[in-house]
Design an enzyme around this catalytic site. Structure first.
Site, mmCIF file in Angstrom:
data_model
loop_
_atom_site.group_PDB
_atom_site.id
_atom_site.type_symbol
_atom_site.label_atom_id
_atom_site.label_comp_id
_atom_site.label_asym_id
_atom_site.label_seq_id
_atom_site.Cartn_x
_atom_site.Cartn_y
_atom_site.Cartn_z
ATOM 1 N N SER A 1 38.883 39.534 47.716
ATOM 2 C CA SER A 1 38.222 38.446 46.304
ATOM 3 C C SER A 1 38.938 38.491 45.090
ATOM 4 C CB SER A 1 36.743 39.035 46.650
ATOM 5 O OG SER A 1 36.707 40.470 46.054
ATOM 6 N N ASN B 1 34.719 43.587 42.023
ATOM 7 C CA ASN B 1 35.187 43.512 40.982
ATOM 8 C C ASN B 1 35.094 41.786 41.072
ATOM 9 O OD1 ASN B 1 36.167 43.002 44.039
ATOM 10 N ND2 ASN B 1 37.284 41.145 43.451
ATOM 11 N N HIS C 1 36.750 46.809 44.063
ATOM 12 C CA HIS C 1 37.576 47.417 44.187
ATOM 13 C C HIS C 1 37.793 49.630 43.676
ATOM 14 C CE1 HIS C 1 39.618 43.850 43.085
ATOM 15 N NE2 HIS C 1 39.620 43.483 41.679
ATOM 16 N N CYS D 1 39.809 42.715 36.455
ATOM 17 C CA CYS D 1 39.409 43.088 37.001
ATOM 18 C C CYS D 1 39.433 44.876 37.144
ATOM 19 C CB CYS D 1 38.812 42.441 38.530
ATOM 20 S SG CYS D 1 40.423 42.121 39.331
ATOM 21 N N ARG E 1 43.718 36.493 26.732
ATOM 22 C CA ARG E 1 43.008 38.341 26.352
ATOM 23 C C ARG E 1 44.031 38.687 25.464
ATOM 24 N NH1 ARG E 1 43.521 39.721 32.931
ATOM 25 N NH2 ARG E 1 41.224 38.315 33.354
HETATM 26 N N1 LIG Z 1 38.408 38.044 41.543
HETATM 27 C C1 LIG Z 1 37.960 38.016 40.366
HETATM 28 O O1 LIG Z 1 37.463 39.487 40.701
HETATM 29 C C2 LIG Z 1 38.255 37.841 39.081
HETATM 30 C C3 LIG Z 1 38.609 39.129 37.905
HETATM 31 C C4 LIG Z 1 38.653 39.074 36.698
HETATM 32 C C5 LIG Z 1 38.654 37.429 36.683
HETATM 33 N N2 LIG Z 1 39.447 36.995 37.438
HETATM 34 C C6 LIG Z 1 39.867 35.406 37.160
HETATM 35 O O2 LIG Z 1 38.285 34.532 37.082
HETATM 36 C C7 LIG Z 1 39.130 33.146 37.131
HETATM 37 C C8 LIG Z 1 38.620 32.179 38.542
HETATM 38 O O3 LIG Z 1 38.595 32.998 39.183
HETATM 39 P P1 LIG Z 1 37.883 33.277 41.063
HETATM 40 O O4 LIG Z 1 38.256 34.800 41.834
HETATM 41 O O5 LIG Z 1 36.351 32.890 41.210
HETATM 42 O O6 LIG Z 1 38.389 31.951 41.661
HETATM 43 P P2 LIG Z 1 38.515 30.708 42.893
HETATM 44 O O7 LIG Z 1 37.741 31.597 43.330
HETATM 45 O O8 LIG Z 1 39.545 30.228 43.649
HETATM 46 O O9 LIG Z 1 37.745 29.191 41.753
HETATM 47 C C9 LIG Z 1 38.586 29.152 41.091
HETATM 48 C C10 LIG Z 1 37.089 27.891 40.359
HETATM 49 O O10 LIG Z 1 37.763 27.225 39.808
HETATM 50 C C11 LIG Z 1 38.019 26.134 39.975
HETATM 51 N N3 LIG Z 1 39.248 25.464 39.354
HETATM 52 C C12 LIG Z 1 40.253 25.714 39.632
HETATM 53 N N4 LIG Z 1 40.554 24.876 38.612
HETATM 54 C C13 LIG Z 1 40.061 23.648 38.024
HETATM 55 C C14 LIG Z 1 40.424 22.358 37.409
HETATM 56 N N5 LIG Z 1 41.761 22.582 37.165
HETATM 57 N N6 LIG Z 1 39.099 21.571 37.075
HETATM 58 C C15 LIG Z 1 37.915 21.859 37.132
HETATM 59 N N7 LIG Z 1 38.539 23.491 38.026
HETATM 60 C C16 LIG Z 1 38.346 23.730 38.189
HETATM 61 C C17 LIG Z 1 37.742 25.388 41.443
HETATM 62 O O11 LIG Z 1 37.152 24.289 41.616
HETATM 63 P P3 LIG Z 1 37.058 23.545 43.377
HETATM 64 O O12 LIG Z 1 36.282 24.380 43.948
HETATM 65 O O13 LIG Z 1 36.741 21.978 42.360
HETATM 66 O O14 LIG Z 1 38.355 23.723 43.196
HETATM 67 C C18 LIG Z 1 36.944 26.867 41.263
HETATM 68 O O15 LIG Z 1 35.283 26.292 41.224
HETATM 69 C C19 LIG Z 1 40.148 33.238 38.123
HETATM 70 O O16 LIG Z 1 41.214 32.786 35.658
HETATM 71 C C20 LIG Z 1 40.508 34.293 37.368
HETATM 72 O O17 LIG Z 1 42.054 35.315 36.737
HETATM 73 C C21 LIG Z 1 38.801 37.059 38.493
#
Ligand SMILES: NC(=O)c1ccc[n+]([C@@H]2O[C@H](COP(=O)([O-])OP(=O)(O)OC[C@H]3O[C@@H](n4cnc5c(N)ncnc54)[C@H](OP(=O)(O)O)[C@@H]3O)[C@@H](O)[C@H]2O)c1
Length: 342
Positions: free
Chosen positions: A160, A316, A243, A130, A99
């Site tokens: 979340s 979010n 959020h 977010c 970013r």
């Molecule tokens: N949640 C929000 O509001 C939000 C907002 C902005 C940005 N983000 C960003 O979006 C990203 C994902 O967030 P999330 O909330 O969706 O997290 P999450 O629910 O924990 O999901 C993580 C995902 O990444 C995969 N993953 C993790 N490590 C991996 C690896 N080494 N190789 C392949 N796949 C891998 C996981 O696969 P498995 O299921 O196989 O482990 C899962 O599909 C993060 O960078 C977060 O900071 C989130």
């Protein structure tokens, strides 16, 4: 002819929403691949009325794919985004890794869609945090009219925002409060999140602020205007999705609350719900599954010159992550790749 699209992190909160939103907005997809870690190999995820079987990101060949939406966290992004980008696939990344890289555009389409052309240096585009995404959607049209000097924001961020583990911890801890022997100690969060609020998101910085607070400052400057001063307090609250933000804005020029309300009513991505009566405002539970950034409680702050208070609420996982990423893909398709109207 459409696009060959990859969703990396397809089993996560954001990845699943990306698949939902690509289908809901009828993004012109020719072929789609859902990727996650090896442990999720074969897991089924939904894409509209289809079911996709998850493949392993580690062994995936990105050659010939047009766009990869990444939601895998910074560590996995560091390893795999350059691989995808080198193979000629444009990466739209949700982690914070790129970013602040001057060679990577950070885009909220309602604010700075034209920055898209900067993607060519690395073949990577960054999606903001977010909390920043929903705030800048509300700030940009007001800044265009009366130039913002300073913003003071307090956030009320849902669990979340910290992934699947955050949702599970709030759920299990809440249930565990009532079942003897099933109490759940804090793990993902630093203190008990059930029936509590925690003024700490991400790591502490040297000046006493947290990284989440720093992100809101740095990202608002990169997306809207480096001259805008921002001070933030980011708080985790026991809400599953959505959020909320209490935003105090100081403008250079006068802007009365009625004009601000009218500007926000017609601004892209904004939906004003602002009746000065019981329930005449939006709460997080009402924004879940929606595309809009909701704005309520618009009122003059008479304690400063040219001051305004607003209440900003959004899903979010959507505007804060998956929707914004898909909107960036639409801009990329329409302005740059031009294989099909996105
Ligand atoms: N949640 C929000 O509001 C939000 C907002 C902005 C940005 N983000 C960003 O979006 C990203 C994902 O967030 P999330 O909330 O969706 O997290 P999450 O629910 O924990 O999901 C993580 C995902 O990444 C995969 N993953 C993790 N490590 C991996 C690896 N080494 N190789 C392949 N796949 C891998 C996981 O696969 P498995 O299921 O196989 O482990 C899962 O599909 C993060 O960078 C977060 O900071 C989130």
């Amino acid at each position: 002819m459409g696009y060959k699209v990859v969703v990396a992190g397809a089993t996560g909160n954001v990845g699943r929403e990306m698949l939902n939103i690509l289908a809901e907005r009828q993004f012109p997809v020719d072929e789609i691949a859902a990727l996650a870690s090896r442990k999720s190999l074969g897991t089924e995820v939904s894409f509209g009325d289809k079911t996709l079987t998850t493949k392993d990101l580690d062994t995936f060949d990105f050659t010939g794919w047009d766009i990869a939406l990444f939601a895998v966290g910074s560590e996995a992004t560091k390893k795999y985004a350059p691989v995808a980008a080198k193979a000629g696939c444009v990466v739209i990344d949700n982690s914070s890794l790129y970013r602040y890289d001057p060679d990577v555009p950070l885009i909220v389409p309602e604010c700075n869609a034209d920055a898209i052309h900067g993607y060519k240096k690395k073949n990577i585009i960054a999606n903001p945090n977010c909390s920043t995404a929903q705030m800048v959607v509300a700030l940009k049209p007001l800044h265009d009219r009366a130039k913002i000097k300073r913003v003071v924001v307090s956030t009320y961020q849902s669990v979340s925002g910290s992934g699947k583990e955050g949702i599970d911890e709030l759920w299990d801890q809440t249930k565990g409060m009532y079942v003897p022997g099933q109490e759940v100690a804090p793990n993902k969060f630093q203190k008990q999140i059930a029936f509590n609020v925690i003024p700490h998101i991400d790591v502490f910085m040297e000046d006493g602020s947290t990284k989440e607070e720093w992100k809101m400052v740095a990202e608002t400057k990169k997306i809207i205007d480096p001259s805008i001063k921002v001070t933030a307090t980011c708080v985790r609250v026991p809400v599953f999705v959505g959020h909320s933000e209490a935003v105090n804005i100081e403008f250079e020029e006068p802007l009365d609350e009625d004009e601000a309300r009218e500007i926000l009513r017609t601004a892209p991505g904004c939906l004003v719900v602002d009746k000065r009566e019981d329930g005449g405002y939006v709460t997080p539970i009402e924004c879940v599954g929606d595309f809009a950034t909701f704005i309520s409680r618009i009122r003059t702050d008479s304690t400063i010159e040219n001051g305004l208070n607003i209440w900003v609420v959004s899903d979010n996982l959507r505007k804060g992550a998956a929707l914004n990423a898909v909107q960036i893909a639409e801009v990329l398709g329409n302005k740059v790749l031009q294989k099909a109207d996105a």
